[in-house]
Write a protein that holds these residues in place. Structure first.
Motif, short mmCIF file in Angstrom:
data_model
loop_
_atom_site.label_atom_id
_atom_site.label_comp_id
_atom_site.label_asym_id
_atom_site.label_seq_id
_atom_site.Cartn_x
_atom_site.Cartn_y
_atom_site.Cartn_z
N LEU A 210 46.39 40.73 20.01
CA LEU A 210 46.47 40.78 18.55
C LEU A 210 47.80 41.36 18.09
N TYR A 211 48.27 42.40 18.79
CA TYR A 211 49.53 43.05 18.43
C TYR A 211 50.71 42.08 18.55
N VAL A 212 50.69 41.23 19.58
CA VAL A 212 51.78 40.26 19.78
C VAL A 212 51.88 39.32 18.58
N GLU A 213 50.70 38.95 18.04
CA GLU A 213 50.68 38.04 16.90
C GLU A 213 50.87 38.76 15.56
N LEU A 214 50.38 40.00 15.50
CA LEU A 214 50.42 40.74 14.24
C LEU A 214 50.67 42.22 14.54
N PRO A 215 51.92 42.65 14.51
CA PRO A 215 52.23 44.05 14.84
C PRO A 215 51.48 45.04 13.95
N TYR A 216 50.96 46.09 14.57
CA TYR A 216 50.26 47.16 13.86
C TYR A 216 50.48 48.47 14.60
N ARG A 217 50.15 49.55 13.95
CA ARG A 217 50.29 50.87 14.54
C ARG A 217 48.91 51.37 14.98
N ILE A 218 48.80 51.91 16.17
CA ILE A 218 47.57 52.60 16.57
C ILE A 218 47.71 54.05 16.13
N LEU A 219 46.93 54.43 15.14
CA LEU A 219 46.98 55.80 14.62
C LEU A 219 45.92 56.69 15.26
N GLU A 220 44.83 56.08 15.70
CA GLU A 220 43.76 56.84 16.34
C GLU A 220 43.14 56.00 17.44
N CYS A 221 42.88 56.63 18.58
CA CYS A 221 42.24 55.93 19.69
C CYS A 221 41.50 56.96 20.52
N GLY A 222 40.18 56.86 20.53
CA GLY A 222 39.36 57.82 21.26
C GLY A 222 37.90 57.47 21.15
N ARG A 223 37.05 58.46 21.33
CA ARG A 223 35.61 58.21 21.34
C ARG A 223 35.11 57.60 20.03
N ASP A 224 35.75 57.95 18.92
CA ASP A 224 35.28 57.43 17.63
C ASP A 224 35.65 55.97 17.42
N GLY A 225 36.69 55.49 18.11
CA GLY A 225 37.11 54.11 17.96
C GLY A 225 38.62 53.97 17.88
N VAL A 226 39.08 52.82 17.38
CA VAL A 226 40.51 52.51 17.27
C VAL A 226 40.86 52.26 15.80
N LEU A 227 41.77 53.07 15.28
CA LEU A 227 42.25 52.91 13.91
C LEU A 227 43.63 52.28 13.94
N GLY A 228 43.76 51.13 13.31
CA GLY A 228 45.03 50.42 13.30
C GLY A 228 45.57 50.25 11.89
N ASP A 229 46.85 50.48 11.72
CA ASP A 229 47.52 50.28 10.43
C ASP A 229 48.41 49.05 10.57
N ILE A 230 48.13 48.02 9.78
CA ILE A 230 48.85 46.75 9.89
C ILE A 230 50.17 46.84 9.14
N ARG A 231 51.25 46.51 9.82
CA ARG A 231 52.60 46.66 9.25
C ARG A 231 52.82 45.69 8.09
N ALA A 232 52.39 44.45 8.24
CA ALA A 232 52.55 43.46 7.17
C ALA A 232 51.32 42.56 7.17
N MET A 233 50.56 42.59 6.09
CA MET A 233 49.32 41.81 6.04
C MET A 233 49.63 40.31 6.05
N PRO A 234 48.89 39.54 6.84
CA PRO A 234 49.12 38.08 6.89
C PRO A 234 48.50 37.38 5.68
N ASP A 235 48.91 36.16 5.44
CA ASP A 235 48.31 35.38 4.36
C ASP A 235 46.89 34.96 4.71
N ASP A 236 46.68 34.69 6.00
CA ASP A 236 45.37 34.22 6.45
C ASP A 236 44.47 35.41 6.81
N LEU A 237 43.90 36.05 5.78
CA LEU A 237 43.01 37.20 6.02
C LEU A 237 41.72 36.77 6.70
N GLU A 238 41.26 35.57 6.42
CA GLU A 238 40.03 35.10 7.04
C GLU A 238 40.22 34.95 8.55
#
Length: 387
Positions: A310-338
């Protein structure tokens, strides 16, 4: 609440106004709770006997599929517990001929299946009519090998035809576990070696100065940790906690490392930050404590591989990664949200239900793709969990 608030029913879509928190749709009679966005939600409705004054097995099966704030397929324990005071978990429904276990198997409902076994359901109890077969026979017929495996572990008898797929599944799972464990081991060894290089040591010193905290070795993971970081007091006045971490994350990323929170970014006053000598999403997830290497079905190395793609196609930042899950901040939102919503659901199939029913938020009657699209529009990121 004095003013009447316009609402839309989650069942029939009809519009109405109400001023009570819990009300009834005038068009279809569905019990609802008011939504602040104008869309009413399903309300929790305490179960009542379908006939007479005493609960029956029919009421229990109806409760399993009732539309509550917990969401479709997620039984509400308050209602179930109330019925189970007078109904046995092994009772047969006179209308369908099913026990609760049969119902869970036919509906492929793992939540109800687990609930039945936890409440002591008889793994060999037969129903009536077309369901006058043992639950394990029904699960085998339905091709639910994992159900069969669990029924065997709860004392159900199984013939060779039933046991063969279980043995094959276990062999495949064992091979996958060994491969994933090897990936984790290799990643830790590589990051440990990389962590001794001068560039990374300079990064560590730089962040020790920024945070005012000495780092320590994150035992057995090949990365450094900053313990009890007072995120609320360190965050700049005009930045929220996420924005502050994004700024530090980008600073680390420019130098070839990844800085991320282990858990509790948005809810804790002090957090644990980890600095990994890598920019690879797979590396970060592999050395995190998201899930153990032998976690069946949904495992962090497999998740890391999907998140890497997913990162290769849509760069994002991993802000949190642990027991609670993975929080990602998307650098630039794509047009195709669906399309993005569908990709996230491929990685975390229950993401849509978690968004709608999690954290005490009442259930909204929208499909999973729409739920994820709405959240992407609002948060410009994602938070995937596998608990």
């Amino acid at each position: 609440m004095a003013d009447k608030i316009p609402q839309k029913c989650p069942e029939c879509g009809g519009s109405f106004t109400a001023k009570k928190l819990t009300t009834t749709c005038p068009h279809c009679g569905t019990k609802t709770e008011l939504g602040i966005d104008g869309n009413a939600r399903y309300a929790y409705v305490a179960p009542k006997p379908n006939q007479g004054k005493t609960f029956t097995a029919t009421d229990l099966l109806n409760e399993f599929s009732a539309k509550h704030v917990s969401g479709p397929g997620m039984p509400d324990l308050m209602g179930v517990n109330k019925i189970l005071k007078t109904v046995s978990i092994n009772d047969v429904c006179p209308e369908s001929g099913m026990t609760p276990l049969h119902w869970a198997i036919v509906n492929r409902n793992r939540a109800v299946f687990s609930l039945c076994l936890a409440r002591g359901a008889d793994a060999s109890k037969r129903g009536t009519g077309e369901y006058e077969i043992a639950p394990i026979e029904l699960a085998h017929r339905e091709g639910l090998t994992d159900f069969v495996d669990r029924l065997v572990s709860h004392g159900a008898s199984a013939d060779d035809d039933m046991l063969r797929p279980i043995k094959e599944q276990r062999q495949v799972a064992a091979a996958a576990t060994r491969e994933r464990a090897a990936v984790v081991k290799e990643t830790i060894a590589r990051l440990t070696k990389e962590g001794k290089r001068a560039w990374y040591q300079e990064q560590v010193k730089h962040f020790e100065e920024i945070l005012g905290i000495k780092s320590s070795v994150a035992r057995g993971r090949g990365i450094r940790a900053f313990e009890k970081v007072p995120v609320k007091s360190l965050a700049e006045k005009n930045l929220g906690m996420e924005e502050w971490l994004i700024k530090l994350h980008d600073l680390a990323f420019e130098g070839g490392a990844t800085l991320f929170c282990e858990k509790g970014l948005t809810v804790s006053s002090k957090i644990r930050l980890l600095l990994a000598p890598t920019k690879s999403v797979l590396d970060v997830v592999a050395v995190s404590n998201l899930l153990s290497p032998d976690e069946p079905g949904c495992e962090r190395v497999d998740i890391g591989r999907q998140l890497e793609k997913l990162y290769v196609e849509l760069p994002y930042r991993i802000l949190e990664c642990g027991r609670d899950g993975v929080l990602g901040d998307i650098r630039a939102m794509p047009d195709d949200l669906e399309g993005l919503a569908k990709r996230l659901l491929d990685i975390c199939p229950h993401y849509g239900q978690t968004l709608q029913a999690g954290n005490g938020k009442p259930w909204e009657k929208v499909d999973d793709v729409t739920a994820v699209k709405n959240d992407l529009t609002e948060s410009r990121g994602f938070f995937l969990t596998w608990d």
